[in-house]
Design a protein around this motif. Structure first.
Motif, PDB file in Angstrom:
ATOM      1  N   ARG A 254      32.385  46.708  45.325  1.00  0.00           N
ATOM      2  CA  ARG A 254      31.432  47.264  44.370  1.00  0.00           C
ATOM      3  C   ARG A 254      30.069  47.220  45.059  1.00  0.00           C
ATOM      4  O   ARG A 254      29.594  46.145  45.430  1.00  0.00           O
ATOM      5  CB  ARG A 254      31.415  46.449  43.076  1.00  0.00           C
ATOM      6  N   ASP A 283      29.382  55.906  43.987  1.00  0.00           N
ATOM      7  CA  ASP A 283      30.008  54.605  44.251  1.00  0.00           C
ATOM      8  C   ASP A 283      28.993  53.477  44.306  1.00  0.00           C
ATOM      9  O   ASP A 283      29.384  52.302  44.314  1.00  0.00           O
ATOM     10  CB  ASP A 283      30.792  54.652  45.569  1.00  0.00           C
ATOM     11  N   VAL A 285      26.913  51.204  42.483  1.00  0.00           N
ATOM     12  CA  VAL A 285      26.939  50.800  41.078  1.00  0.00           C
ATOM     13  C   VAL A 285      25.538  50.664  40.508  1.00  0.00           C
ATOM     14  O   VAL A 285      25.249  51.132  39.400  1.00  0.00           O
ATOM     15  CB  VAL A 285      27.711  49.472  40.916  1.00  0.00           C
ATOM     16  N   SER A 306      36.619  40.560  42.133  1.00  0.00           N
ATOM     17  CA  SER A 306      35.840  41.673  42.675  1.00  0.00           C
ATOM     18  C   SER A 306      35.161  41.289  43.985  1.00  0.00           C
ATOM     19  O   SER A 306      34.675  40.161  44.150  1.00  0.00           O
ATOM     20  CB  SER A 306      34.773  42.123  41.678  1.00  0.00           C
ATOM     21  N   THR A 308      31.873  42.151  46.031  1.00  0.00           N
ATOM     22  CA  THR A 308      30.578  42.784  45.831  1.00  0.00           C
ATOM     23  C   THR A 308      29.864  42.903  47.165  1.00  0.00           C
ATOM     24  O   THR A 308      29.995  42.047  48.042  1.00  0.00           O
ATOM     25  CB  THR A 308      29.704  41.999  44.840  1.00  0.00           C
TER      26      THR A 308
END
Length: 330
Positions: A254, A283, A285, A306, A308
């Protein structure tokens, strides 16, 4: 007008206080024109490299994030690549802070130290929103001037118990590890293990947070090495031709940036995969404005899976926040 040399700027800025100030100013916002890049053609004659003059202005109108009257600031940076031949730094920087109501000069601060401190604290701010609260293992890739700053800030934001250092020159990594081992535990008030590593892939795989501050033009972190729950902090590679991560890393993560205008234009870790089609602008965020204002989500509570990724290229807002804090600190 006050003059704050590097040592005074360093002493005036507390990491957590600066992170809070950055958070407040990203929420409040400020006027931040595009930074000016000016090329100075080969100032030392044939065979020398072109120099660069950078101007980074920002100002506030007064808000809860800063003084009621506002402030105006500008950082002036020169990059003379051939200075190494003269045993001089390639980069010099100064920061001029002005009164927002009258334009009167308030302070002249060492811009090099100001940049190091605000850059590390911007990564600390992003980590607050994006890394796991229980992150305990930090990998620092790079052994330059920013590396110890990043190590300390990440260790203040999260309960880091182990710091691993990797550098292209093993002796530099060993030296930095020894320095951190002697300086960090007293500063943090808790034990921290510090060591150098030679196996970069293994070090990446074992880390909870990976922080990179290099001038690499080839990826140092591969997406295949990453595991669930990691946070990747990319601070170096500040031109479109540089990068510290590969396409697979940004595809798995992310993606967050300090500012969309800067990172999508200047940071090779974002610019190159955008150009190749590996990722799209959608993409990304959020940037720090959106994170700090709660407009876009960071890592959700309890999210241990996730990956990051935070890409930083620097913003004049960060310099202004740091300068304001430095001149008001007692």
């Amino acid at each position: 007008m006050r003059i704050l040399p590097a040592a005074e700027v360093d002493a005036a800025l507390d990491d957590l206080a600066l992170i809070d100030r950055l958070d407040a100013l990203f929420r409040a916002g400020c006027e931040m024109p595009t930074r000016h890049h000016h090329t100075i053609a080969a100032p030392n004659g044939a065979g020398s490299a072109d120099a660069t003059l950078l101007l980074m202005p920002a100002w506030t109108r007064g808000s809860s994030a800063g003084p009621a009257t506002g402030r105006v600031g500008i950082k002036v940076v020169t990059v003379f690549p051939d200075n190494g031949r003269r045993s001089l730094p390639s980069i010099y920087g100064q920061y001029l802070l002005l009164d927002g109501a009258t334009g009167a000069p308030l302070a002249l601060l060492d811009g090099t130290m100001l940049t190091k401190r605000r850059t590390a604290c911007a990564s600390g701010l992003a980590s607050r929103y994006l890394s796991r609260p229980d992150a305990r293992r930090l990998l620092v890739i790079g052994t330059g001037a920013l590396a110890p700053q990043l190590a300390r800030v990440h260790a203040r934001v999260r309960p880091i118990e182990e710091i691993v250092v990797w550098g292209r020159r093993p002796e530099a990594a060993e030296a930095l590890a020894e320095s951190l081992a002697s300086s960090l535990p007293p500063a943090l008030g808790r034990p921290v293990t510090v060591r150098a590593a030679t196996d970069r892939q293994q070090a990446v795989a074992e880390a909870d947070i990976v922080s990179c501050a290099t001038l690499s033009s080839t990826p140092l972190v591969e997406g295949a090495w990453l595991r669930e729950g990691q946070h990747l902090d990319l601070v170096g590679a500040f031109t479109p031709r540089m990068r510290e991560s590969d396409d697979r890393a940004v595809q798995r993560a992310r993606i967050y940036v300090d500012t969309r205008a800067g990172a999508l234009k200047e940071g090779g870790d974002i610019v190159q995969p955008l150009a190749s089609g590996a990722i799209g602008e959608g993409d990304v965020v959020a940037d720090l404005f959106e994170l700090c204002r709660g407009e876009r989500p960071g890592r959700a509570a309890g999210d241990a899976t996730s990956i990051t990724l935070f890409k930083s290229v620097g913003a004049a807002l960060e310099d202004l926040a740091a300068a304001e804090l430095a001149v008001t600190a007692r």
